[in-house]
Design an enzyme around this catalytic site. Structure first.
Site, PDB file in Angstrom:
ATOM      1  CG  HIS A  61      31.839  32.068  48.425  1.00 11.84           C
ATOM      2  ND1 HIS A  61      30.915  33.017  48.069  1.00 11.84           N
ATOM      3  CD2 HIS A  61      32.072  31.334  47.299  1.00 11.84           C
ATOM      4  CE1 HIS A  61      30.598  32.877  46.792  1.00 11.84           C
ATOM      5  NE2 HIS A  61      31.280  31.856  46.311  1.00 11.84           N
ATOM      6  CD  GLU A  63      32.620  35.855  53.084  1.00 12.81           C
ATOM      7  OE1 GLU A  63      32.411  37.008  52.686  1.00 12.81           O
ATOM      8  OE2 GLU A  63      32.905  34.908  52.301  1.00 12.81           O
ATOM      9  CB  CYS A  98      28.955  34.725  52.366  1.00  9.46           C
ATOM     10  SG  CYS A  98      30.053  33.724  51.345  1.00  9.46           S
ATOM     11  NE  ARG A 204      54.720  32.318  31.449  1.00  7.25           N
ATOM     12  CZ  ARG A 204      55.862  31.885  30.938  1.00  7.25           C
ATOM     13  NH1 ARG A 204      56.256  30.634  31.177  1.00  7.25           N
ATOM     14  NH2 ARG A 204      56.628  32.664  30.198  1.00  7.25           N
ATOM     15  N   PRO A 290      58.114  43.093  20.477  1.00  6.19           N
ATOM     16  CG  PRO A 290      60.225  43.889  19.918  1.00  6.19           C
ATOM     17  CD  PRO A 290      59.403  42.642  19.913  1.00  6.19           C
TER      18      PRO A 290
END
Length: 335
Positions: A61, A63, A98, A204, A290
């Protein structure tokens, strides 16, 4: 969670918070099913010692990365303030908590941009650190940090929605011409400017899944890959194809799988979102014609609507179901 709203925020801490948010935003879409998180470490005088960003699920992570970097630089003994975009975790998952990593340093203060939105763990990390004697400062308690607090909440919004509902964040990308039509001229797949094409590919890249319909596939034979910007290495995506009458040929499905997609063929729109959520997708990008686009919008399923209107340059309007988020840029929107 008990915080200390009376504590002042220094200019150095606010700058560090912006640095952490900007860095974390670069990895939006790379960390699923985890949220993107950034961390900056400061010494007692507000100087930056190290930074870290969560880059992929299963890896360290933010931290822990920042603290490891500080140790490698020989400055870990000077850590005073931990500035994090998300409340440090206090549970064992694929990586250690963490909060433990922070408590193994001389840190005395933790500035948190956003509380953990997961109702099962919310507040646990901050409470653990506060119980150990650290000062805990939550950005939401400080009006001067409203912009940073909003940016942090938007950054983790897909993760927050999935944690609350089990469904992915829905982004609708819609391009229209001057008359409001969505059909490109004959022989073309798009009519937007290059800047809008780059934006579409950033959206995307950010997504864990693409949702489309059989009409779009039959008309355009779209690849749905990230080509005009650098993609995240090893990123795997779902392609949810609404094709009730099974009109899409098997050759297209096989080609999509060869491009790296896990192809899903849900029964309907609701089934698609439920299935993607169950598979751990945090964000789905609707790239459709549409009819399907209108169905998503009319049903109120869109969390974010990116409307590109042809022009010179194109006009881009981005709105959210939560109007608070209209005030901040989301990952992928930067030009």
């Amino acid at each position: 969670m008990t915080t200390a709203p009376e504590m002042t925020i220094s200019a150095a801490e606010r700058t560090a918070l912006r640095q952490a948010l900007a860095g974390a935003a670069r990895f939006a879409g790379a960390t699923s099913p985890n949220p993107p998180v950034g961390c900056v470490l400061l010494d007692e005088n507000g100087a930056v010692l190290a930074e870290g960003f969560h880059m992929m699920a299963g890896e360290a992570h933010a931290e822990a990365i920042a603290i490891a970097s500080a140790r490698a630089l020989g400055v870990a003994g000077r850590i005073h303030t931990v500035v994090a975009t998300l409340e440090p975790c206090n549970h064992h998952g694929r990586t250690p908590p963490c909060s433990d990593a922070i408590l193994a340093t001389p840190a005395r203060r933790v500035v948190i941009a956003a509380a953990d939105p997961n109702p099962a763990v919310r507040g646990g990390g901050a409470a653990r650190l506060k119980a150990a004697g650290l000062d805990i400062v939550l950005a939401a308690d400080h009006p001067e940090l409203r912009a940073e607090s909003l940016a942090a909440r938007r950054l983790i919004a897909p993760f927050a929605k999935h944690a609350r509902t089990g469904r992915p964040w829905v982004t609708v990308k819609q391009a229209v011409d001057e008359a409001g039509g969505m059909v490109p001229p004959p022989g073309r797949k798009t009519f937007t400017a290059r800047s809008s094409l780059l934006l579409a590919h950033r959206l995307r890249r950010r997504a864990d899944a693409i949702l489309t319909g059989s009409g779009t596939v039959l008309a355009d034979n779209p690849e749905f890959t990230v080509r005009h910007v650098a993609d995240f290495p090893g990123k795997q995506r779902f392609l949810a194809l609404l094709d009730r009458r099974r009109r899409v040929p098997s050759g297209y499905i096989e080609a999509a799988r060869a491009r790296g997609f896990t192809v899903l063929r849900p029964a309907d729109l609701d089934d698609a979102l439920a299935l993607l959520g169950a598979r751990g997708a945090l964000e789905v990008l609707v790239e459709a014609g549409p009819s399907l686009t209108a169905a998503v919008l009319d049903a109120g399923l869109a969390d974010e609507h990116v409307l590109i209107t042809k022009g010179n340059p194109d006009h881009v309007a981005i709105t959210h179901a939560n109007p608070e988020f209209d005030a901040v840029k989301a990952p992928g929107e930067e030009q």
